[in-house]
Design an enzyme around this catalytic site. Sequence first.
Site, PDB file in Angstrom:
ATOM      1  N   LYS A   1      -6.348   1.116  -1.736  1.00  0.00           N
ATOM      2  CA  LYS A   1      -5.591  -0.092  -2.115  1.00  0.00           C
ATOM      3  C   LYS A   1      -4.421  -0.310  -1.140  1.00  0.00           C
ATOM      4  O   LYS A   1      -4.229  -1.414  -0.625  1.00  0.00           O
ATOM      5  CB  LYS A   1      -5.079   0.018  -3.570  1.00  0.00           C
ATOM      6  N   THR A   2      -3.648   0.754  -0.895  1.00  0.00           N
ATOM      7  CA  THR A   2      -2.504   0.627   0.019  1.00  0.00           C
ATOM      8  C   THR A   2      -2.976   0.363   1.446  1.00  0.00           C
ATOM      9  O   THR A   2      -2.403  -0.471   2.164  1.00  0.00           O
ATOM     10  CB  THR A   2      -1.657   1.924  -0.018  1.00  0.00           C
TER      11      THR A   2
ATOM     12  N   ASP B   1       2.846  -1.870  -5.673  1.00  0.00           N
ATOM     13  CA  ASP B   1       1.983  -0.809  -6.192  1.00  0.00           C
ATOM     14  C   ASP B   1       2.280  -0.647  -7.686  1.00  0.00           C
ATOM     15  O   ASP B   1       3.381  -0.994  -8.142  1.00  0.00           O
ATOM     16  CB  ASP B   1       2.310   0.496  -5.433  1.00  0.00           C
TER      17      ASP B   1
ATOM     18  N   THR C   1      -3.973   0.943 -11.157  1.00  0.00           N
ATOM     19  CA  THR C   1      -5.048   1.821 -11.615  1.00  0.00           C
ATOM     20  C   THR C   1      -5.538   1.346 -12.982  1.00  0.00           C
ATOM     21  O   THR C   1      -6.522   1.855 -13.497  1.00  0.00           O
ATOM     22  CB  THR C   1      -4.529   3.266 -11.755  1.00  0.00           C
TER      23      THR C   1
ATOM     24  N   ARG D   1      -8.955   9.619   0.507  1.00  0.00           N
ATOM     25  CA  ARG D   1      -7.704  10.375   0.622  1.00  0.00           C
ATOM     26  C   ARG D   1      -7.963  11.869   0.452  1.00  0.00           C
ATOM     27  O   ARG D   1      -7.347  12.710   1.106  1.00  0.00           O
ATOM     28  CB  ARG D   1      -6.691   9.906  -0.436  1.00  0.00           C
TER      29      ARG D   1
END
Length: 348
Positions: A77-78, A122, A171, A230
């Site tokens: 997402k980031t 975020d 989320t 990640r």
Amino acid sequence: MTDNFKSGTIGPQEIVSGDCLPCDEENEILSLRPGRLSEYIGQGEIVETLKIAIEAATKRLEPIDHVLFHGPPGLGKTTLAHIIANEMGGKLTTTSGPALEKGGDLIGMLTHLEEGDILFIDEIHRTPKSVEELLYPAMEDFAIDFVFDKGIHARSHRYRLNRFTIVGATTRAGLLSSPLRDRFGIFRNLDFYDERELVQISIRSANLLNIQMKKAAAEELSKRSRGTPRIVNRLLKRVRDYAQVRADGVITFDTVEAALSLEGVDSKGLTKLDRKYLRTIIDFYHGGPVGIEAVAATLQEESDTLVDVVEPFLLKTGLLVRTSSGRKASEAAFRHLGLKIDRQKTLF
Ligand code: ADE
């Protein structure tokens, strides 16, 4: 359109350009992130949607529509917010829902945005209601309404903002209010990556880190990374350390196995916390069904952590089942943990 819209220069303190990254994150991990859509592996439909939206907006000399990404942590997402800023040539300002405590926090950011800039929020579902309400006119009309006095004396003054794009990440899409959700023109769910994509990501990262890795090693690493880029990148670095200290520096299947067992990551990629979570349901609640608050209390963990971080992958792999009466460990979970399924004991 200002020069800034194209140049991506760095502005005030909290502002980072698409390629200037927050200092609290590890530089090396960040350098592994793709900076352009053409480098992005996986999430094919999202990448195509963004390519079209960016090209169309660029042709019209407009900012791209507000974008909302939802999905478990670590899926990009980031990274996608940085990429959108890079592709649009705008500056990226990053913040988060919980950091926006007062209206003034948001107003300060909005009034510093220039035409075509990106504001990344975020955990947007954790934005306080009073701040969220300021977002509505900002997103819809690029304006902030200041209200003076109350009752019959109330007057309002509209402050015009430069046209910008909000990229929101959450989320928990279900916790977003519908007025906020409805103001995003692009709304996409990021799903777990398949093994083939994770292999490609691990090979790309190994090349960037200048390390040699065998194909079987990349496959094993990907299998154990919970469908999450990640995690691939984080584990790759632990495996690199192991290969350099305990072997000849080349990452092989054996070094992946040895390094990941030291990390407590098992053959399916479950961590100690994942296994403790499943064992709690099995040992304390006879396999379930059990409510999340009860599991969290037994484990002494925040229920939000379990819901956001632990459960999505266990649900995806069928080790956990969610029913209206609570969570249940599946037969596959018993088998994976090497436990006998005692039908007399289990409540389902
Ligand atoms: N590194 C982390 N995520 C990635 C992705 N989706 N594609 C390429 N490299 C990545």
